[in-house]
Design an enzyme around this catalytic site. Structure first.
Site, PDB file in Angstrom:
ATOM      1  N   HIS A  78       0.867  -1.181   0.000  1.00  0.00           N
ATOM      2  CA  HIS A  78       0.000   0.000   0.000  1.00  0.00           C
ATOM      3  C   HIS A  78       0.906   1.233   0.000  1.00  0.00           C
ATOM      4  O   HIS A  78       2.019   1.184   0.541  1.00  0.00           O
ATOM      5  CB  HIS A  78      -0.845  -0.048   1.278  1.00  0.00           C
ATOM      6  N   ASP A  94       3.133  -4.525   8.333  1.00  0.00           N
ATOM      7  CA  ASP A  94       1.932  -3.718   8.153  1.00  0.00           C
ATOM      8  C   ASP A  94       0.730  -4.654   8.326  1.00  0.00           C
ATOM      9  O   ASP A  94       0.411  -5.438   7.435  1.00  0.00           O
ATOM     10  CB  ASP A  94       1.951  -3.086   6.752  1.00  0.00           C
ATOM     11  N   GLN A 115      -4.356  -4.771   7.273  1.00  0.00           N
ATOM     12  CA  GLN A 115      -5.384  -5.664   6.714  1.00  0.00           C
ATOM     13  C   GLN A 115      -5.482  -6.997   7.447  1.00  0.00           C
ATOM     14  O   GLN A 115      -6.494  -7.684   7.309  1.00  0.00           O
ATOM     15  CB  GLN A 115      -5.106  -5.929   5.223  1.00  0.00           C
ATOM     16  N   LYS A 123     -10.338  -0.091  10.573  1.00  0.00           N
ATOM     17  CA  LYS A 123     -10.488  -1.286   9.735  1.00  0.00           C
ATOM     18  C   LYS A 123     -10.880  -2.497  10.571  1.00  0.00           C
ATOM     19  O   LYS A 123     -10.994  -3.606  10.058  1.00  0.00           O
ATOM     20  CB  LYS A 123      -9.186  -1.573   8.992  1.00  0.00           C
TER      21      LYS A 123
END
Ligand code: PLP
Length: 415
Positions: free
Chosen positions: A122, A199, A202, A225
């Site tokens: 991303h 990261d 997600q 999220k």
């Protein structure tokens, strides 16, 4: 087993209509919807104990401070961190990565050092490293992808060297759904003396996360999220690493003492939380974490895997489309499913789906280098969460048939 019928009643937004149709929300990789408990926590804070934290000696300030700091403990438990002192609250995953890249990167990287990323990152895990590379003279290198959107691990062994000072990679791709073997990569990176940033923007919403098992040194996520409010992120890092880092932002709260011309720093993690934080947001994030823990992350993951398998099978049956990312049954993947219908632009597809009440994302998903690698300008992305159902997958498929019918109208073909 996740009881979606019961869960859905706790998400007020899921019962709304869009363009006269009941909403099918499949844009969870962008942000998730919020249960009543999270919304109520925001209202409760502002209606009962709104106060600034850490400073006041009055009852409201003490209540707010206790509630805010309790979420730090909760987040540490959720992630399997050694201590709540390893949890820094930021605004989002992006700020967490910037914090680390800026402070650690500028102190440790010099010309000739290598920053190793992947081709599926991303922009949040690309641009901060580009900035630090430019400032320090370090170079960027990328683990390439296989044809089905997994990391080419053979290339990792060639890319990793004593020059590699940091490996920063996503745990789960927001486009491809690929789940990367971060523990294995971290082991190899550590053997070369590199620091590893994961990261988890997600993955943390969808999979059980244990920072010890993942083996990285830094992990970032965004509350919004994972059922929480916007404006709250987490940076987890090993305490010794945090203590070795210079502050990111200066101001109130992050200091121990301030003279006119110099200052000393507060202990970690407060050294990295300058100014008034998002108090209500952090407190409401605590409700989101509690919600996920009550359901159980293994159950959340199992529900989504089943739903994603069903969605991929239904899409494949629909045919005349390309799915990006792993689709083989045995391969671990998350619930973001990107695809393109043959001959149709993703924005057109997204627009007609919206008219049918189906919210998906169509675009580059803040992963432009990945789009180039895939050879497409954009994709349609359906991303599922714990409240989504097989019936909603059926609505997506039915809406895609309407998309096809709409664009195959003779009037359009011959226009
Ligand atoms: N990393 C990944 C993999 C993401 O998918 C996202 C958001 O989509 C981010 C980082 C950035 O998250 P935020 O915009 O909340 O900072």
């Amino acid at each position: 087993m996740i009881d979606t019928a019961r869960i859905r009643q706790e998400f007020p937004i899921l019962s709304r209509q869009v363009h006269g149709k009941s909403l099918v929300y499949l844009d969870n990789a962008a942000t998730t919807q919020k249960p009543r408990q999270v919304i109520a926590a925001l209202t409760r804070y502002y209606s009962q104990y709104n106060a600034n934290i850490h400073r006041g000696i009055h009852a409201l300030a003490e209540e707010a401070t206790a509630a805010y700091e309790a979420v730090r403990v909760q987040a540490a438990q959720f992630l399997g961190a050694a201590s709540e002192r390893e949890i820094v609250f930021t605004r989002n995953a992006t700020e967490s990565i910037n914090l680390f890249a800026y402070t650690w990167g500028r102190a440790h990287l010099t010309a000739g050092d290598q920053i190793l990323l992947t081709e599926m990152e991303h922009h949040a895990n690309l641009v901060p490293w580009q900035l630090v590379a430019k400032a320090t003279g370090a170079t960027l290198a990328f683990i390439p992808l296989t044809a089905d959107g997994q990391l080419e691990l053979k290339a990792l062994d060639q890319l990793l060297s004593a020059r590699t000072k940091v490996v920063a990679l996503t745990h789960m791709s927001n486009v491809l759904g690929t789940v990367n073997p971060v523990a294995e990569i971290a082991r190899k990176a550590h053997a070369q003396g590199a620091v590893v940033l994961i990261d988890a923007a997600q993955s943390a919403p969808h999979l059980p996360i244990n920072v010890q098992q993942l083996g990285g040194d830094v992990l970032v996520l965004s509350a919004h999220k994972m059922l929480g409010p916007t404006g709250v992120g987490v940076l987890w890092a090993r305490q010794a690493l945090l203590e070795s880092m210079e502050p990111f932002l200066g101001g109130g709260e992050m200091i121990s003492d301030v003279q006119l011309t110099s200052s000393t720093w507060n202990e970690v993690p407060w050294k990295f939380e300058a100014g008034t934080p998002n108090i209500s947001g952090v407190i409401a994030f605590g409700e989101a974490l509690a919600y996920l823990q009550r359901l159980g992350m293994p159950e959340v993951a199992a529900h989504e895997q089943q739903l994603t398998r069903y969605a991929i099978a239904q899409l494949q049956q629909l045919g005349h489309l390309t799915i990006y990312g792993p689709t083989q049954p045995g391969v671990a993947r998350g619930s973001a499913v990107s695809f393109n219908l043959d001959g149709l632009h993703p924005h057109d597809v997204g627009t007609v789906l919206d008219a049918e009440g189906v919210a998906v994302r169509a675009g580059h998903h803040c992963a432009k280098p990945l789009m180039r690698r895939l050879g497409v300008p954009a994709t349609v992305r359906a991303s599922f969460y714990l409240y989504n159902t097989p019936a909603e997958v059926d609505r997506l498929i039915a809406a895609l048939k309407i998309v096809r019918a709409f664009f195959n109208r003779p009037s359009r073909i011959h226009a």
